[in-house]
Write a protein that holds these residues in place. Structure first.
Motif, PDB file in Angstrom:
ATOM      1  N   GLY A 276     -51.085  67.634   4.938  1.00 22.14           N
ATOM      2  CA  GLY A 276     -50.194  68.005   5.935  1.00 22.14           C
ATOM      3  C   GLY A 276     -49.425  66.292   5.516  1.00 22.14           C
ATOM      4  N   LEU A 277     -50.494  65.409   3.887  1.00 23.15           N
ATOM      5  CA  LEU A 277     -49.697  64.443   3.250  1.00 23.15           C
ATOM      6  C   LEU A 277     -47.837  64.840   2.836  1.00 23.15           C
ATOM      7  CD1 LEU A 277     -52.951  62.779   2.260  1.00 23.15           C
ATOM      8  CD2 LEU A 277     -51.521  61.766   4.431  1.00 23.15           C
ATOM      9  N   GLY A 278     -47.603  63.872   3.167  1.00 20.05           N
ATOM     10  CA  GLY A 278     -45.959  63.986   2.334  1.00 20.05           C
ATOM     11  C   GLY A 278     -45.315  63.212   0.902  1.00 20.05           C
ATOM     12  N   GLN A 279     -45.185  64.207   0.151  1.00 21.92           N
ATOM     13  CA  GLN A 279     -45.337  62.737  -1.213  1.00 21.92           C
ATOM     14  C   GLN A 279     -43.687  62.485  -1.405  1.00 21.92           C
ATOM     15  OE1 GLN A 279     -46.982  65.023  -4.656  1.00 21.92           O
ATOM     16  NE2 GLN A 279     -44.906  64.222  -6.004  1.00 21.92           N
ATOM     17  N   GLY A 284     -44.525  59.259  -8.323  1.00 23.56           N
ATOM     18  CA  GLY A 284     -44.418  58.869  -9.970  1.00 23.56           C
ATOM     19  C   GLY A 284     -44.508  57.811 -10.597  1.00 23.56           C
ATOM     20  N   ARG A 285     -42.982  57.202  -9.935  1.00 26.51           N
ATOM     21  CA  ARG A 285     -42.826  56.006 -10.798  1.00 26.51           C
ATOM     22  C   ARG A 285     -43.747  54.278 -10.800  1.00 26.51           C
ATOM     23  NH1 ARG A 285     -37.015  52.530  -9.166  1.00 26.51           N
ATOM     24  NH2 ARG A 285     -37.461  52.382 -10.846  1.00 26.51           N
ATOM     25  N   ASP A 286     -43.892  54.013  -9.688  1.00 24.02           N
ATOM     26  CA  ASP A 286     -45.149  53.160  -8.881  1.00 24.02           C
ATOM     27  C   ASP A 286     -44.841  52.527  -7.922  1.00 24.02           C
ATOM     28  OD1 ASP A 286     -43.336  50.679  -8.665  1.00 24.02           O
ATOM     29  OD2 ASP A 286     -41.750  51.189 -10.067  1.00 24.02           O
ATOM     30  N   PHE A 338     -50.546  65.560  -5.653  1.00 28.06           N
ATOM     31  CA  PHE A 338     -49.310  65.301  -6.221  1.00 28.06           C
ATOM     32  C   PHE A 338     -48.468  66.546  -6.914  1.00 28.06           C
ATOM     33  CE2 PHE A 338     -46.248  64.106  -9.327  1.00 28.06           C
ATOM     34  CZ  PHE A 338     -45.541  63.109  -8.874  1.00 28.06           C
ATOM     35  N   GLU A 339     -47.207  67.146  -6.571  1.00 29.91           N
ATOM     36  CA  GLU A 339     -46.199  68.140  -7.263  1.00 29.91           C
ATOM     37  C   GLU A 339     -45.690  67.899  -7.786  1.00 29.91           C
ATOM     38  OE1 GLU A 339     -44.714  71.351  -6.951  1.00 29.91           O
ATOM     39  OE2 GLU A 339     -46.681  71.235  -5.393  1.00 29.91           O
ATOM     40  N   PRO A 340     -45.272  68.198  -9.072  1.00 26.57           N
ATOM     41  CA  PRO A 340     -44.795  67.519 -10.832  1.00 26.57           C
ATOM     42  C   PRO A 340     -43.328  67.690  -9.471  1.00 26.57           C
ATOM     43  CG  PRO A 340     -45.600  69.237 -11.001  1.00 26.57           C
ATOM     44  CD  PRO A 340     -46.232  69.198  -9.279  1.00 26.57           C
ATOM     45  N   GLU A 351     -47.489  63.440 -12.209  1.00 29.07           N
ATOM     46  CA  GLU A 351     -48.843  62.863 -11.653  1.00 29.07           C
ATOM     47  C   GLU A 351     -48.974  61.314 -11.140  1.00 29.07           C
ATOM     48  OE1 GLU A 351     -52.377  61.877 -14.692  1.00 29.07           O
ATOM     49  OE2 GLU A 351     -51.535  60.052 -15.050  1.00 29.07           O
ATOM     50  N   ILE A 352     -49.702  61.069  -9.854  1.00 27.08           N
ATOM     51  CA  ILE A 352     -49.051  59.746  -9.252  1.00 27.08           C
ATOM     52  C   ILE A 352     -48.557  58.346  -9.916  1.00 27.08           C
ATOM     53  CG2 ILE A 352     -51.249  59.501  -8.433  1.00 27.08           C
ATOM     54  CD1 ILE A 352     -49.727  59.123  -5.720  1.00 27.08           C
TER      55      ILE A 352
END
Length: 419
Positions: A276-279, A284-286, A338-340, A351-352
């Motif tokens: 349920g978490l939204g990336q 992946g930047r900062d 983390f989804e690429p 990765e985050i």
């Protein structure tokens, strides 16, 4: 005695705006077809009329806050004390307008140096003084805020620099509009000056923001990070409300739902994990920029909410899921999936990013109070982030650089609700 749930810390000339990438460099690539994103119907009222004041704050908000501060009730009192000790919220503050507002100077597009710190300091002062007027009734603070807005509207003629002018148009545009919205019913603000101020935003800020969302400076559609779109969407929405222009306001709403760039809500929060978490597109930047996205989303959603449009709840509370993702990683110090991610120029992350993890921005009280207190939803990590930030300050409380001024802040004072 009621139990209080605290909002712990809430086309244009090339030389004006350049044609560059996110770092100010000139980038022109072959257009790549944007990924297909399933559209969700969202009501858009072409004949919309507006509620005033109705951006980040409404009359009922100020009525509530005045009572709480007068009663020395917490956490409002702690938030009030953060405001009144800020040097920007002072009658001695002196504005520093410029004819040419520069962000992205010392560049091929603009040889002169940056001066945009004058804008973010002055608009913070106008906003903070406007709030002091609303809460205390002391017209001297309204006069100070009006002085700042009038001198900018009568002095500043354009925004210049490399591609970073788009950030100046977006961030300072939405902030100037919000300060003006608070003051629009002040009898001491001459009608002619208010009209001139609105026209200034329409002439200097809005065209840059609107053009950016259409052209993205000639780059492929996902070249720019989500915060660029979101900043300009906040400006467009705020200008539309201030000027009673349904067409401008709906330009922002339509893009948030159906737009091609990364400011479209399903692209800013581009992947919903099974938990349920939204990336966030910038995760992946900062983390500073990822949190900037969260702050801008909260600003946009709050303004739309006060105009009867529920972007907070869009797509099964997508913004909530994105904010929980960021809060869990940054303030619970827990791992997140983390989804690429890969953009149209083959920039990728697998990765985050830990860069800037746990950095402070006054953005959490607003989200906590809307989702948890007002809507009764579970958001344990947003609540934790709000507690960590208690009480939230504003511009001038988070360092002297632009990142400390991207959000108007003071969420503990302005958004805390009683449950």
């Amino acid at each position: 005695m009621k139990k209080i749930f605290i909002a712990f810390l809430v086309v244009l000339p090339f030389l004006i705006f350049g044609c560059g990438g996110g770092d100010g460099s000139a980038v022109v690539v072959e257009e790549e077809k944007p990924p297909v994103v399933e559209e969700e119907e969202f009501p858009i009222d072409q004949n919309k009329t507006f509620i005033h004041p109705g951006m980040l704050h409404t009359k009922s908000d100020f009525d509530r806050i005045k009572l709480k501060v007068k009663a020395n009730a917490e956490p409002w009192l702690a938030g009030w004390n953060m405001l009144i000790k800020n040097a920007h919220a002072s009658l001695s503050y002196k504005p520093n307008p410029v004819v040419k507002l520069i962000r992205g100077g010392n560049s091929a597009e603009e040889p002169e140096a940056d001066n945009y710190s004058r804008a973010f300091n002055d608009v913070a002062a106008a906003y903070q003084c406007a709030i002091r007027w609303k809460i205390t009734g002391d017209d001297a603070y309204a006069d100070k805020a009006v002085q700042i807005l009038n001198v900018w509207a009568s002095t500043c003629e354009r925004i210049s620099g490399n591609s970073n002018v788009m950030l100046a148009a977006g961030i300072y545009g939405y902030q100037f509009a919000n300060a003006a919205e608070i003051l629009r019913d002040y009898e001491g603000w001459e009608s002619a000056d208010f009209e001139a101020f609105k026209q200034w935003l329409l002439d200097v800020f809005y065209p840059l923001s609107s053009d950016f969302l259409v052209r993205h400076n000639g780059t492929c559609i996902s070249h720019y990070w989500a915060n660029w779109d979101l900043a300009n969407l906040a400006d467009i929405m705020a200008v539309g409300i201030l000027t009673d222009r349904a067409d401008i306001y709906n330009e922002a709403i339509d893009y948030l739902i159906n737009g091609d760039g990364n400011g479209q809500l399903k692209k800013t929060i581009y992947f919903i994990h099974p938990n349920g978490l939204g990336q966030i597109q910038e995760s992946g930047r900062d983390q500073g920029h990822a949190q900037l996205c969260i702050g801008l989303l909260g600003t946009i959603c709050e303004m739309a909410w006060h105009q009867g449009d529920d972007l907070y709840g869009y797509d099964d509370n997508r913004v909530l899921k994105g904010a929980e993702y960021e809060a869990k990683y940054n303030f619970a110090n827990l791992s997140v999936p983390f989804e690429p991610y890969n953009n149209c120029e083959n920039w990728s992350s697998t990765e985050i990013s830990p860069d800037g993890r746990g950095s402070f921005r006054p953005i959490w009280a607003r989200l906590y109070n809307h989702y948890v207190v007002e809507q009764g939803l579970s958001a344990p990590y947003i609540e934790l982030a709000a507690r960590v930030h208690l009480p939230e300050g504003g511009g001038g409380d988070y360092g002297p650089n632009s990142g400390g001024f991207d959000n108007l802040g003071f969420g503990t004072l302005m958004y805390s609700l009683e449950k």
